[in-house]
Design a protein around this motif. Structure first.
Motif, PDB file in Angstrom:
ATOM      1  N   THR A   1      -3.585 -35.915  -3.116  1.00  0.00           N
ATOM      2  CA  THR A   1      -4.094 -36.028  -4.549  1.00  0.00           C
ATOM      3  C   THR A   1      -3.128 -36.948  -5.191  1.00  0.00           C
ATOM      4  O   THR A   1      -2.267 -37.443  -4.703  1.00  0.00           O
TER       5      THR A   1
ATOM      6  N   GLY B   1       0.267 -35.892  -4.696  1.00  0.00           N
ATOM      7  CA  GLY B   1       0.827 -36.007  -3.300  1.00  0.00           C
ATOM      8  C   GLY B   1       1.159 -37.535  -3.124  1.00  0.00           C
ATOM      9  O   GLY B   1       1.958 -37.796  -2.291  1.00  0.00           O
TER      10      GLY B   1
ATOM     11  N   ARG C   1       1.788 -24.805   1.488  1.00  0.00           N
ATOM     12  CA  ARG C   1       1.466 -23.850   0.248  1.00  0.00           C
ATOM     13  C   ARG C   1       2.401 -23.611  -0.624  1.00  0.00           C
ATOM     14  O   ARG C   1       2.365 -23.381  -1.951  1.00  0.00           O
TER      15      ARG C   1
ATOM     16  N   GLU D   1       3.438 -26.502  -2.766  1.00  0.00           N
ATOM     17  CA  GLU D   1       2.606 -26.710  -3.804  1.00  0.00           C
ATOM     18  C   GLU D   1       2.683 -25.629  -5.042  1.00  0.00           C
ATOM     19  O   GLU D   1       2.519 -26.002  -6.129  1.00  0.00           O
ATOM     20  N   THR D   2       3.130 -24.566  -4.417  1.00  0.00           N
ATOM     21  CA  THR D   2       3.601 -23.391  -5.581  1.00  0.00           C
ATOM     22  C   THR D   2       4.544 -23.924  -6.564  1.00  0.00           C
ATOM     23  O   THR D   2       4.596 -23.771  -7.534  1.00  0.00           O
TER      24      THR D   2
ATOM     25  N   THR E   1       0.969 -27.594  -8.596  1.00  0.00           N
ATOM     26  CA  THR E   1      -0.155 -28.364  -8.273  1.00  0.00           C
ATOM     27  C   THR E   1      -0.375 -28.658  -6.842  1.00  0.00           C
ATOM     28  O   THR E   1       0.366 -28.348  -6.072  1.00  0.00           O
ATOM     29  N   SER E   2      -1.811 -29.116  -6.610  1.00  0.00           N
ATOM     30  CA  SER E   2      -2.178 -29.389  -5.366  1.00  0.00           C
ATOM     31  C   SER E   2      -1.625 -30.688  -4.786  1.00  0.00           C
ATOM     32  O   SER E   2      -1.653 -31.692  -5.696  1.00  0.00           O
ATOM     33  N   LEU E   3      -1.301 -30.812  -3.600  1.00  0.00           N
ATOM     34  CA  LEU E   3      -0.800 -32.077  -3.061  1.00  0.00           C
ATOM     35  C   LEU E   3      -1.762 -32.743  -2.015  1.00  0.00           C
ATOM     36  O   LEU E   3      -1.944 -33.979  -1.671  1.00  0.00           O
TER      37      LEU E   3
ATOM     38  N   PHE F   1       4.636 -31.308   5.213  1.00  0.00           N
ATOM     39  CA  PHE F   1       3.879 -32.397   4.147  1.00  0.00           C
ATOM     40  C   PHE F   1       3.766 -33.796   4.631  1.00  0.00           C
ATOM     41  O   PHE F   1       2.504 -34.452   4.691  1.00  0.00           O
TER      42      PHE F   1
END
Length: 322
Positions: free
Chosen positions: A58, A61, A37, A40-41, A45-47, A9
């Motif tokens: 995001t 993130g 991935r 994020e799971t 939420t998406s980073l 990340f």
């Protein structure tokens, strides 16, 4: 959440593409994508926003990034600290010495160690062998060079060399004939290492011999240092004992005479460590230097101690958790 996921990340946030992160980490691009991935799971939420050519953090993130950077940095520091310790680029060497070590080693261990390993801290401790034994058993020191006997089954012991203990007197007559333990017990005796009394290895040997004859070993004068005992003996206040290494050194005052005991007695020098303990690299190196200095001096023209069978087998002793 794993360290590998956080590293991926941070690398992606820094390089702004998975490809750049993969190059930084030495991984494939799909592997980096998969790590992020899964992260994020886990968060649900998406980073990153992935709509453009570059990755954009995001809101989630942005919140995670400083903590992830701190975690990755701390892990890197921890790894570097351990690697420094293992490569003797850091850490602490803790080693105990018998009080009269300079008679047998004739080298400044701290100076030699620091010249070879300037980034390693040194804790070189010791007064009497009894103290060193106690510190090793209790974990305050990792290892040490002592005089035997030691009465503790929690120690691994490697005998290295033995040096004769002789009778010392200002009287030529009293030094003409090897004294028996009965004669020693009946004389005006000066003993050193007063603080340790019956735990001192040399005194324990004499006391055991006296006990076998139904006698008691009682000193008329007790002092802390060998040099003081020899000075008092030179002034005629009584007789004492000393190892041959001390007799051959500059501490012996003029006018003293020496003779072997009727039943010869020896100081046996040995390396000790706690039973089954794996020593740190720094302490291993200090033990090696002490061993090498002992062997070098005692096999020279100035040495008085005899190297024992097995006295060269230091590596097996240091490496094994027996």
């Amino acid at each position: 959440m794993t360290l590998a996921q956080l590293e991926a990340f941070v690398a992606a946030a820094t390089g702004q593409t998975f490809t750049a992160a993969a190059v930084t980490l030495g991984m494939t691009q799909p592997a980096v994508s998969d790590l992020i991935r899964r992260l994020e799971t886990e968060f649900g939420t998406s980073l990153f926003n992935r709509s453009g050519r570059s990755l954009v953090l995001t809101a989630a993130g942005e919140q995670l990034l400083p903590y992830a950077e701190q975690t990755v940095f701390s892990a890197k520091q921890g790894t570097e600290a351990v690697n420094a310790l293992l490569s003797l680029g850091g850490g602490t060497a803790t080693f105990g010495l018998l009080r009269n070590a300079e008679f047998y080693i004739r080298q400044d261990l701290a100076k030699r160690f620091r010249q070879k390993h300037p980034d390693v801290r040194i804790r070189l401790v010791g007064q009497n062998s009894a103290e060193t034994v106690s510190d090793v058993v209790n974990g305050h020191l990792e290892a040490g060079l002592v005089t035997l006997p030691v009465d503790d089954d929690r120690l691994d012991v490697l005998p290295l060399a033995r040096d004769e203990v002789v009778y010392v007197s200002a009287s030529p007559e009293r030094a003409k004939t090897p004294p028996s333990i009965k004669a020693i017990c009946s004389t005006s005796l000066i003993l050193y290492d007063a603080h340790y009394a019956q735990t001192d290895p040399a005194r324990k040997q004499l006391s055991a011999r006296a006990q076998l004859e139904g006698l008691s070993l009682n000193a008329s004068i007790e002092v802390e240092y060998l040099s003081a005992a020899l000075s008092l003996a030179a002034d005629g206040f009584g007789d004492t004992i000393a190892c041959r290494a001390a007799i051959e050194s500059e501490v012996l005052p003029r006018g003293l005479h020496t003779v072997s005991l009727a039943e010869p007695m020896y100081d046996t020098l040995a390396l000790i460590k706690r039973h089954g303990q794996l020593l740190s690299p720094a302490t291993k190196e200090m033990a090696r230097l002490a061993h090498a200095a002992l062997i070098d001096h005692q096999t020279s023209d100035h040495g008085t101690a005899a190297i024992l069978d097995g006295g060269h087998d230091i590596e097996a002793f240091l490496e094994e958790a027996r």
